[in-house]
Design an enzyme around this catalytic site. Structure first.
Site, PDB file in Angstrom:
ATOM      1  N   GLY A   1       0.748  -1.209   0.013  1.00  0.00           N
ATOM      2  CA  GLY A   1       0.302  -0.187   0.038  1.00  0.00           C
ATOM      3  C   GLY A   1       0.610   1.507   0.269  1.00  0.00           C
ATOM      4  O   GLY A   1       0.460   2.009   0.636  1.00  0.00           O
TER       5      GLY A   1
ATOM      6  N   GLU B   1       1.562   0.911   5.945  1.00  0.00           N
ATOM      7  CA  GLU B   1       1.295   2.454   7.112  1.00  0.00           C
ATOM      8  C   GLU B   1      -0.051   1.624   6.776  1.00  0.00           C
ATOM      9  O   GLU B   1      -0.958   2.077   6.379  1.00  0.00           O
ATOM     10  CB  GLU B   1       1.528   3.563   6.837  1.00  0.00           C
ATOM     11  CG  GLU B   1       0.985   4.391   7.913  1.00  0.00           C
ATOM     12  CD  GLU B   1      -0.432   4.622   7.472  1.00  0.00           C
ATOM     13  OE1 GLU B   1      -1.247   3.943   8.256  1.00  0.00           O
ATOM     14  OE2 GLU B   1      -0.710   5.916   6.881  1.00  0.00           O
TER      15      GLU B   1
ATOM     16  N   GLU C   1     -11.236  -0.157   8.000  1.00  0.00           N
ATOM     17  CA  GLU C   1     -10.249   0.135   6.725  1.00  0.00           C
ATOM     18  C   GLU C   1     -10.166  -1.357   6.989  1.00  0.00           C
ATOM     19  O   GLU C   1     -10.117  -2.069   6.181  1.00  0.00           O
ATOM     20  CB  GLU C   1      -9.319   1.242   6.880  1.00  0.00           C
ATOM     21  CG  GLU C   1      -9.823   2.434   6.312  1.00  0.00           C
ATOM     22  CD  GLU C   1      -9.044   3.217   5.910  1.00  0.00           C
ATOM     23  OE1 GLU C   1      -8.078   2.344   5.148  1.00  0.00           O
ATOM     24  OE2 GLU C   1      -8.611   4.084   7.149  1.00  0.00           O
TER      25      GLU C   1
HETATM   26  C1  6LC Z   1      -2.416   4.133   3.335  1.00  0.00           C
HETATM   27  C2  6LC Z   1      -3.669   3.172   2.120  1.00  0.00           C
HETATM   28  C3  6LC Z   1      -2.397   2.912   1.197  1.00  0.00           C
HETATM   29  O1  6LC Z   1      -3.084   1.527   0.963  1.00  0.00           O
HETATM   30  C4  6LC Z   1      -3.341   3.681  -0.103  1.00  0.00           C
HETATM   31  O2  6LC Z   1      -3.142   3.743  -1.499  1.00  0.00           O
HETATM   32  C5  6LC Z   1      -4.491   2.311  -1.271  1.00  0.00           C
HETATM   33  O3  6LC Z   1      -4.577   3.048  -2.335  1.00  0.00           O
HETATM   34  C6  6LC Z   1      -3.093   1.064  -0.012  1.00  0.00           C
HETATM   35  N1  6LC Z   1      -3.450  -0.202  -0.373  1.00  0.00           N
HETATM   36  C7  6LC Z   1      -4.626  -0.742   0.794  1.00  0.00           C
HETATM   37  N2  6LC Z   1      -5.116  -1.601   0.782  1.00  0.00           N
HETATM   38  C8  6LC Z   1      -3.964  -2.290  -0.682  1.00  0.00           C
HETATM   39  C9  6LC Z   1      -3.747  -3.494  -0.735  1.00  0.00           C
HETATM   40  N3  6LC Z   1      -4.620  -4.349  -0.069  1.00  0.00           N
HETATM   41  N4  6LC Z   1      -2.879  -3.807  -1.901  1.00  0.00           N
HETATM   42  C10 6LC Z   1      -2.309  -2.650  -2.479  1.00  0.00           C
HETATM   43  N5  6LC Z   1      -2.709  -1.594  -2.004  1.00  0.00           N
HETATM   44  C11 6LC Z   1      -3.263  -1.652  -0.643  1.00  0.00           C
HETATM   45  C12 6LC Z   1      -3.231   4.056   4.339  1.00  0.00           C
HETATM   46  N6  6LC Z   1      -4.441   3.651   4.677  1.00  0.00           N
HETATM   47  C13 6LC Z   1      -4.727   2.937   6.777  1.00  0.00           C
HETATM   48  N7  6LC Z   1      -3.568   3.068   6.957  1.00  0.00           N
HETATM   49  N8  6LC Z   1      -5.414   2.462   6.948  1.00  0.00           N
END
Ligand code: 6LC
Length: 422
Positions: free
Chosen positions: A130, A196, A205
């Site tokens: 992420g 993060e 989330e």
């Molecule tokens: C971070 C979120 C970031 O992680 C955001 O850019 C989102 O698109 C990405 N992200 C979240 N879940 C996934 C996943 N399963 N695979 C790839 N990218 C992902 C901040 N959010 C929190 N700290 N909650």
């Protein structure tokens, strides 16, 4: 909470189907099972509706229900319980990335982790799950010498991340993969999994599930997790201005008695958490207490369904107990002797972060004195339908007095129906 609602017979009730089981807390919430058909009389707030099941009326959480027509049922089955389109859609715009990058405590904590472990990162393979705009991956490439960083990002921001990596001369080291972490294929396992993922009250989330899946699939035996552990912290607190703004307001606006609206105000404002709250240290009635601790090496996805914690606070000064405030701390273990672990603490005794804190209001404030004890339990119950959401329930009593029930005991069920990024 109010137990009867006037005027509900004026409109004809609508039939809804329960999407999953729900156990009500307190006498004014209904319990029901998946498939039950409920009649919804009124919708006093977007979260809690006044409904009827087998001639018994009570409040029900709206997110557990769906319209019962055949047409609507079909729609629901097509809906994604992870709401990925909306979720990754919002991370495809700059607003949230600007908010996260502007949060110095957050971003500097990750920078510090990379910097203070730079020797150990030499020639290591890292996954940044992420990665967003790629900030952590770029810290790795520029402050340490990993052999490779897989920067995984599902949203369309990944296109820009690739450009940023190139612009900053790190394309040899950082490989940007635009995919959900659950779907990636790598030629090798990684030595370090950094992410993060923390949300409001730590888990909202539920991005942590993606991190755990990636850990089990891609982290080599003995590999490192950053954060390595995280804790949810709770404190009983005063919230005079929020209470005055939402509840005391109705006592005498413009010299008129509007108190009949107070039960509605309670229902509308106090049955869900207040996000982006900043509690003053002076409004904390006691020292905070960690109620839940997650070990990122051993935590299992199934453990996320229901997480329980207990607390016992000793009130340190007289005041008004309006509610509980939560926040989280993330710990990053050090790989190098002599360098201390990094901690990201989002609590009131530290510089405010973009998460701020989360306030859960009681039904009624309680006056407390120094030496009083506030004890009870907290349950984080993951929504069985909407996988990024959860209900937080707090049971508590003052001085162990279960007999003084009305004033001294309350249940707070709070479900986040609209994610904080909306
Ligand atoms: C971070 C979120 C970031 O992680 C955001 O850019 C989102 O698109 C990405 N992200 C979240 N879940 C996934 C996943 N399963 N695979 C790839 N990218 C992902 C901040 N959010 C929190 N700290 N909650």
């Amino acid at each position: 909470m109010q137990t009867e609602k006037e005027g509900e017979d004026d409109v004809s009730p609508e039939e809804y189907v329960a999407l999953s089981d729900f156990t009500g807390s307190g006498s004014d919430q209904l319990s029901f099972s998946r498939g039950d058909r409920l009649l919804v009389h009124t919708k006093p707030s977007s979260e809690w509706w006044w409904a009827e099941l087998q001639e018994v009326k009570g409040y029900v959480p709206a997110s557990y229900l769906r319209k019962s027509t055949a047409e609507e049922e079909e729609d629901v089955s097509l809906e994604d319980p992870w709401q990925d389109e909306e979720y990754f859609g919002s991370y495809g715009t700059l607003r949230l990335h600007l908010e996260m990058l502007s949060d110095k405590s957050r971003t500097e904590a990750y920078r510090q982790v990379i910097l203070s472990n730079s020797a150990s990162l030499k020639n290591k393979v890292v996954m940044d799950l992420g990665c967003g705009t790629g900030i952590i991956s770029l810290f790795c490439a520029q402050l340490a010498q990993p052999s490779l960083v897989y920067a995984v990002e599902a949203s369309s921001m990944a296109d820009y991340t690739r450009q940023l990596v190139k612009q900053n001369g790190s394309e040899e080291v950082v490989s940007v993969l635009q995919a959900r972490a659950e779907e990636i294929e790598l030629p090798e396992r990684v030595d370090v999994l950094v992410s993060e993922w923390m949300g409001n009250s730590l888990l909202f989330e539920f991005m942590v599930e993606s991190v755990l899946l990636a850990r089990d699939r891609w982290l080599r035996e003995g590999g490192v997790m950053w954060p390595s552990s995280a804790a949810l912290t709770l404190v009983p607190c005063q919230a005079h201005s929020y209470y005055d703004e939402k509840m005391a307001f109705w006592e005498r606006p413009y010299g008129l008695d509007f108190t009949p609206l107070q039960p509605l105000a309670q229902q509308e404002f106090f049955t869900k958490p207040k996000f982006s709250h900043l509690v003053e240290p002076a409004d904390c009635l006691s020292s905070p207490c960690d109620v839940i601790s997650l070990d990122m090496y051993t935590l299992q996805i199934k453990d996320l369904e229901e997480i329980k914690g207990q607390f016992q606070f000793c009130v340190e000064k007289p005041g008004v107990f309006h509610g509980f405030t939560t926040w989280f701390t993330a710990h990053f273990e050090s790989l190098e002797t002599g360098s201390p672990p990094v901690e990201l603490n989002t609590g009131p005794h530290f510089k405010p972060t973009h998460w701020k804190q989360t306030l859960f209001m009681l039904d009624n404030p309680v006056s407390v004195c120094a030496g009083d004890s506030i004890s009870g339990s907290i349950v984080l119950h993951r929504n069985p339908v909407w996988r990024r959401h959860m209900t937080i329930t707090l049971h508590w009593n003052v001085n162990g007095s279960t007999e003084e029930t009305e004033n001294c005991k309350a249940n707070i069920s709070s479900t986040l129906f609209f994610l904080p990024y909306n």
